[in-house]
Design a protein around this motif. Structure first.
Motif, short mmCIF file in Angstrom:
data_model
loop_
_atom_site.label_atom_id
_atom_site.label_comp_id
_atom_site.label_asym_id
_atom_site.label_seq_id
_atom_site.Cartn_x
_atom_site.Cartn_y
_atom_site.Cartn_z
N ALA A 344 9.40 -13.60 13.69
CA ALA A 344 10.80 -13.46 13.27
C ALA A 344 10.86 -13.54 11.76
O ALA A 344 10.26 -14.41 11.13
CB ALA A 344 11.67 -14.53 13.91
N LEU A 345 11.59 -12.57 11.15
CA LEU A 345 11.83 -12.54 9.69
C LEU A 345 13.31 -12.71 9.44
O LEU A 345 14.14 -12.23 10.22
CB LEU A 345 11.35 -11.21 9.11
N ASP A 346 13.64 -13.38 8.35
CA ASP A 346 15.05 -13.43 7.97
C ASP A 346 15.40 -12.17 7.19
O ASP A 346 14.59 -11.26 7.06
CB ASP A 346 15.32 -14.71 7.17
N MET A 347 16.61 -12.12 6.68
CA MET A 347 17.06 -10.91 6.02
C MET A 347 16.34 -10.66 4.71
O MET A 347 16.33 -9.53 4.21
CB MET A 347 18.58 -11.01 5.75
N ASN A 355 5.02 -17.17 17.48
CA ASN A 355 4.64 -17.82 18.73
C ASN A 355 3.13 -18.05 18.78
O ASN A 355 2.38 -17.54 17.93
CB ASN A 355 5.12 -16.99 19.93
N PRO A 356 2.63 -18.83 19.73
CA PRO A 356 1.19 -19.12 19.79
C PRO A 356 0.33 -17.86 19.92
O PRO A 356 -0.79 -17.83 19.42
CB PRO A 356 1.06 -20.02 21.02
N ALA A 357 0.85 -16.83 20.64
CA ALA A 357 0.05 -15.61 20.80
C ALA A 357 -0.17 -14.92 19.45
O ALA A 357 -1.26 -14.41 19.17
CB ALA A 357 0.74 -14.66 21.77
N PHE A 358 0.85 -14.91 18.57
CA PHE A 358 0.71 -14.32 17.25
C PHE A 358 -0.32 -15.09 16.43
O PHE A 358 -1.18 -14.49 15.75
CB PHE A 358 2.06 -14.31 16.54
N CYS A 359 -0.26 -16.43 16.53
CA CYS A 359 -1.23 -17.25 15.80
C CYS A 359 -2.64 -17.05 16.35
O CYS A 359 -3.61 -17.01 15.58
CB CYS A 359 -0.82 -18.72 15.88
N GLN A 360 -2.77 -16.91 17.66
CA GLN A 360 -4.09 -16.73 18.26
C GLN A 360 -4.69 -15.38 17.88
O GLN A 360 -5.89 -15.28 17.62
CB GLN A 360 -3.98 -16.84 19.77
N VAL A 422 9.84 -3.29 16.11
CA VAL A 422 10.80 -4.06 15.33
C VAL A 422 12.18 -3.84 15.91
O VAL A 422 12.56 -2.70 16.23
CB VAL A 422 10.76 -3.65 13.84
N SER A 423 12.94 -4.94 16.06
CA SER A 423 14.32 -4.88 16.55
C SER A 423 15.14 -5.93 15.83
O SER A 423 14.60 -6.95 15.37
CB SER A 423 14.36 -5.12 18.06
N PRO A 424 16.47 -5.72 15.71
CA PRO A 424 17.32 -6.72 15.03
C PRO A 424 17.38 -8.01 15.82
O PRO A 424 17.36 -8.02 17.05
CB PRO A 424 18.69 -6.03 14.97
N LEU A 425 17.48 -9.14 15.09
CA LEU A 425 17.61 -10.47 15.68
C LEU A 425 19.07 -10.89 15.58
O LEU A 425 19.60 -11.10 14.48
CB LEU A 425 16.72 -11.47 14.95
N ILE A 426 19.77 -10.98 16.75
CA ILE A 426 21.20 -11.25 16.81
C ILE A 426 21.40 -12.67 17.31
O ILE A 426 20.79 -13.08 18.30
CB ILE A 426 21.92 -10.25 17.73
N ASP A 427 22.29 -13.44 16.61
CA ASP A 427 22.57 -14.81 17.06
C ASP A 427 23.65 -14.80 18.14
O ASP A 427 24.21 -13.75 18.47
CB ASP A 427 22.99 -15.66 15.85
N PRO A 428 23.96 -15.98 18.76
CA PRO A 428 24.98 -16.00 19.83
C PRO A 428 26.36 -15.51 19.41
O PRO A 428 27.15 -15.10 20.26
CB PRO A 428 25.01 -17.47 20.26
N LYS A 429 26.66 -15.54 18.11
CA LYS A 429 27.97 -15.08 17.65
C LYS A 429 28.02 -13.58 17.39
O LYS A 429 29.07 -13.05 17.00
CB LYS A 429 28.36 -15.83 16.37
N GLY A 430 26.90 -12.89 17.58
CA GLY A 430 26.87 -11.46 17.38
C GLY A 430 26.50 -11.02 15.98
O GLY A 430 26.57 -9.82 15.67
N HIS A 431 26.07 -11.92 15.11
CA HIS A 431 25.70 -11.58 13.74
C HIS A 431 24.19 -11.45 13.65
O HIS A 431 23.44 -12.21 14.28
CB HIS A 431 26.18 -12.65 12.75
N GLN A 432 23.75 -10.48 12.84
CA GLN A 432 22.31 -10.30 12.64
C GLN A 432 21.82 -11.31 11.62
O GLN A 432 22.34 -11.42 10.51
CB GLN A 432 22.02 -8.88 12.16
N THR A 433 20.78 -12.04 12.05
CA THR A 433 20.22 -13.07 11.17
C THR A 433 18.81 -12.72 10.69
O THR A 433 18.23 -13.48 9.94
CB THR A 433 20.16 -14.41 11.90
N GLY A 434 18.27 -11.60 11.17
CA GLY A 434 16.93 -11.24 10.74
C GLY A 434 16.38 -10.13 11.62
O GLY A 434 17.13 -9.35 12.22
N TRP A 435 15.02 -10.08 11.66
CA TRP A 435 14.33 -9.03 12.42
C TRP A 435 13.24 -9.67 13.28
O TRP A 435 12.55 -10.58 12.84
CB TRP A 435 13.70 -8.00 11.45
#
Length: 844
Positions: A344-347, A355-360, A422-435
């Motif tokens: 996950a990346l911020d804006m 996650n652990p799989a990415f680290c592994q 890559v897909s947008p990261l949306i919070d519970p309020k519907g705002h994009q907080t990153g990717w």
């Protein structure tokens, strides 16, 4: 005082501490469950205690009532017993006075009247002698006339007869109940024996009213408190009244429903024949009728219902909490166990989560990656500019839906191929907080893809090098899915050759029209699984454009895109067809050679047969010449002689023509042949050989046999060969003249539901040995010294080429073999397949 208290505290402390430790070991969910169940259990225990108390008090009350009933009923029984004993004692005094001759019948009546008036329960008194005659009797006015007796009468047979005999035997007073109808009042009889100088002299019969005995014998205070009744030994009511059952509905249990307190006891000295029963009147409502009981029960039920509702509400909350915890743990476990790396990346492009799989996959730990910005440590040095440009596209929303492939560097410096989405990261309020970026290791799929590509090249090379044409086309379309080199060489790159081979081979295919291309596939609903697993269909066709014979094999298969397709494999079999034609020619020559051999063996017989007409012609000619020279012949005699000479010449010509037509070589010609004609010509040929061997021939042809689609010459060859073999078998067996016969029959039959004509040749030889039977049709096997071993083999081949079957069997006369039967059958014209027109026979 203090010393006595301290030990008690020490004894109570350990259980309390154990309970406290046990409570702390429980999970919060279990503690909540126990905390909710404890009040409910307390309410239920309180309700159980109240019910137990009511039940105990009710049992105590019932026991006291039962004891009172028992005591009062026994008291009433004692009063009735004393009254009966008193009357019994009075009657026994009268009996003694009668035995002492102090009482005559008149005085007996007077004393009886006094007793009946004084004691209302007494109904009658009778003096009966030993012959059952009534000497004196007195009855109360209230006694019905049917039950009254007169002095001088004799007791009826059966009336108190058993009791009378019992008293005579026992010489003691006996109580009994007389048999009577239901309309009469029940009575109790007392038989007191009379003695005359130690001899039985009769009885004094006293009859009590059972109702009066109950009314005057039971005390009034007992009758006021209880329903008192008298019953016989079978429980039938004689006097008094009984109370109906209280639990008439039957829906209450026996320990809750109010019971009738009753007690019964036999009335002595009568015994079990008269039972006194007392039933207490109902004075209390019982446990169920108690208002306090229902009040306590209602309050307890309401309390339990509220506690259960509160417990269920708390349980739902606990379940929701557990579901939330389980869902959170499941999502966390799913993220930790999945093989796809998540980042996950911020804006601003800073890493906020891995996650652990990415680290592994990268070899870098989560603290080493979270918070880093480009260039990231897993970027290869050579690809940093390209990856930096891709990261700029991601942050600006220029992403590729299908993902992109990159190289990733591990912490140890090794590289691997990965695909990122890559897909947008949306919070519970519907705002994009990153990717959100997902990364998959595709090193192994790339290796497999390369191996598949190499395997496809090898597969294509093998198919291109095949000496058979391979083509695949979908059903309902003219598209050519696959064609190898030989197909392209023969037919080009269009489906014309594929469809032509399918049509000529007779393989079912879907008609292709312009309208059908836009309609639903006609194979919809067919079991495609069974089509693709079915065996391939074979056919041999001739392609004029190529000038070749092709063996076509086709089968259905599921193409890679899921469509049902048809694969056709065509192999050039032109050389094999030429070899088969040569083999067929060789078979024809073998058949002609067999006929020549047969005629060679029959040469002497044929010469003998021709000698007769030729000798007759010579004799006729010499005779006519002599008579013409002598002038001794008339014109009519000359014409007759010439006609006979011509007839003999015609006969000789027919014999020669028949032999020529049998032995000449000709092309197989299957026509509709008459069975009788074929049998007649075969008999005419074989009869020469049979006459030479002194064997009789008889033949039978059934009427109205259907025509057969056969080659007559070949079938005649089979019949001649079988009849010739039969004659040789008889000659070899050295049978006497009476047993030298061959029989030929042609009759219709049904074989497996098919109409056929069966030919049978029956001889009277020694039959076939078992070892000969096993090798009978084997090529070049013969039991004759001069035989070539091709006769029966060739016969069976001819029969089977006509779609028939041949068989041989021995004929037994008891345990001895009396001959052999060769038979074969041929189908009628309509049952022969068109494929039979190709060949006339096969040489084994």
């Amino acid at each position: 005082m203090q010393d006595s208290v301290v030990p008690e505290l020490h004894e109570v402390a350990p259980p309390m501490s154990w309970l406290r430790r046990w409570w702390r070991r429980q999970t919060p969910g279990r503690q909540d469950r126990f905390a909710m169940l404890a009040p409910l259990a307390a309410v239920m225990l309180f309700l159980a205690a109240i019910i137990s108390a009511f039940w105990y008090l009710r049992l105590e009350e019932m026991d006291r009532e039962q004891e009172a009933v028992r005591r009062d009923v026994e008291y009433a029984q004692q009063r009735v017993r004393l009254r009966l004993l008193e009357r019994q004692e009075q009657l026994m005094r009268i009996a003694r006075d009668i035995a002492n001759k102090d009482v005559d019948p008149e005085e007996f009546v007077g004393r009886a009247e006094t007793l009946v008036i004084q004691y209302p329960e007494l109904q009658s008194l009778a003096w009966i002698d030993d012959r059952r005659r009534i000497k004196a009797d007195y009855s109360a006015p209230s006694l019905p006339p049917q039950q009254q007796r007169e002095a001088g009468d004799v007791l009826k047979p059966g009336e108190t007869e058993t009791t009378f005999l019992l008293v005579r035997d026992l010489q003691q007073p006996v109580y009994a109940q007389p048999a009577g109808g239901t309309e009469l009042a029940p009575l109790l009889q007392l038989h007191v024996p009379l003695a005359d100088q130690a001899r039985f002299a009769g009885v004094i019969l006293a009859e009590y009213s059972i109702d009066g005995l109950l009314r005057y014998g039971v005390p009034a205070e007992v009758s006021a408190r209880y329903a008192v009744s008298l019953h016989d030994g079978k429980g039938r009511l004689l006097a008094g009244q009984t109370l109906p059952p209280r639990n008439t509905a039957g829906w209450l249990p026996s320990w809750v429903a109010p019971r009738t307190n009753e007690f019964e006891v036999p009335v002595t000295p009568v015994g079990n024949g008269l039972v006194l029963r007392g039933q207490a009147y109902r004075t209390s409502l019982g446990l169920v009728g108690s208002g306090l009981f229902w009040l306590v029960g209602t309050l307890s039920a309401m309390t339990a219902w509220m506690l259960i509702g509160n417990w269920r509400h708390t349980r739902r909350r606990v379940q929701a909490q557990q579901a939330l915890i389980a869902e959170t743990n499941f999502r966390r476990a799913m993220e930790n166990s999945m093989l796809t790396g998540m980042r996950a990346l911020d804006m601003q492009g800073r890493i906020t989560y891995v996650n652990p799989a990415f680290c592994q996959m990268t070899g870098w730990s989560e603290p080493e990656l979270v918070g880093r910005t480009a260039p990231f440590p897993y970027w290869p040095d050579a690809d940093r500019e390209q990856l930096n440009a891709r990261l700029d596209d991601e942050l600006n929303g220029r992403t590729t839906p299908g993902g992109f492939q990159v190289r990733v560097k591990r912490k140890d410096g090794s590289l691997f191929d990965a695909r990122m989405y890559v897909s947008p990261l949306i919070d519970p309020k519907g705002h994009q907080t990153g990717w959100m970026t997902s990364m998959t290791d595709i090193t192994e799929p790339n290796r497999i893809r390369e191996q598949l590509s190499a395997s496809y090249e090898r597969f294509t090379t093998v198919l291109e090098a095949l000496d058979a044409s391979v083509s695949v086309a979908p059903l309902g379309s003219e598209e050519l899915l696959f064609a190898n080199k030989l197909y392209r060489l023969w037919f080009g790159l269009h489906t014309g050759g594929h469809l032509q081979m399918v049509a000529q081979a007779g393989v079912p295919d879907q008609p292709r029209t312009d309208e059908s291309l836009d309609e639903v596939d006609s194979f919809v609903g067919l079991p495609t699984g069974q089509l693709t697993t079915a065996q391939s269909e074979n056919a041999e066709i001739f392609v004029p454009e190529l000038g070749k014979w092709l063996e076509v094999r086709s089968r259905y298969l599921n193409w890679v895109d899921g469509r049902l397709a048809q694969m056709v494999i065509a192999t050039d079999i032109t050389p094999r067809r030429h070899a088969e034609e040569q083999a067929s020619a060789q078979a024809e020559r073998a058949q002609a050679a067999s006929r020549l051999v047969t005629m060679g063996e029959m040469a002497s017989s044929v010469a003998h047969e021709l000698n007769q007409p030729l000798t007759a012609i010579n004799n006729y000619c010499n005779g006519m010449v002599s008579r013409i020279r002598g002038g001794q012949i008339r014109e009519d005699d000359l014409l007759k002689a010439l006609e006979k000479t011509a007839h003999q010449a015609q006969r000789a010509g027919q014999i020669i023509q028949r032999i020529r037509s049998f032995v000449r070589r000709s092309e197989p010609n299957r026509t509709e042949a008459d069975v009788a004609t074929m049998v007649g010509e075969a008999v005419e040929l074989a009869e020469i050989e049979l006459r030479r061997r002194n064997v009789r021939l008889s033949h039978y042809v059934a009427a109205r046999l259907p025509k057969l689609l056969v080659d007559p010459i070949l079938i005649e060859q089979v019949l001649v060969n079988l009849m010739k073999n039969a004659a040789e078998a008889i000659d070899h067996a050295r049978r006497p003249p009476a047993q030298r016969s061959v029989e030929l029959r042609a009759v219709p039959r049904q074989v497996d539901g098919q109409a056929v004509v069966e030919f049978t040749v029956l001889d009277t030889g020694k039959g076939l040995a078992p070892e000969v039977m096993d090798r009978l049709y084997e090529a070049f096997f013969s039991t004759k010294v001069e035989g070539m071993g091709i006769g029966l083999n060739l016969c069976r081949s001819i029969v089977e080429s006509h779609q028939g079957r041949m068989q041989a069997e021995n004929i037994y006369n008891g345990a001895d073999i009396a001959g052999c039967r060769f038979s074969f059958w041929l189908p009628v014209s309509g049952a022969i397949s068109s494929a039979a027109n190709k060949d006339t026979g096969v040489v084994a």
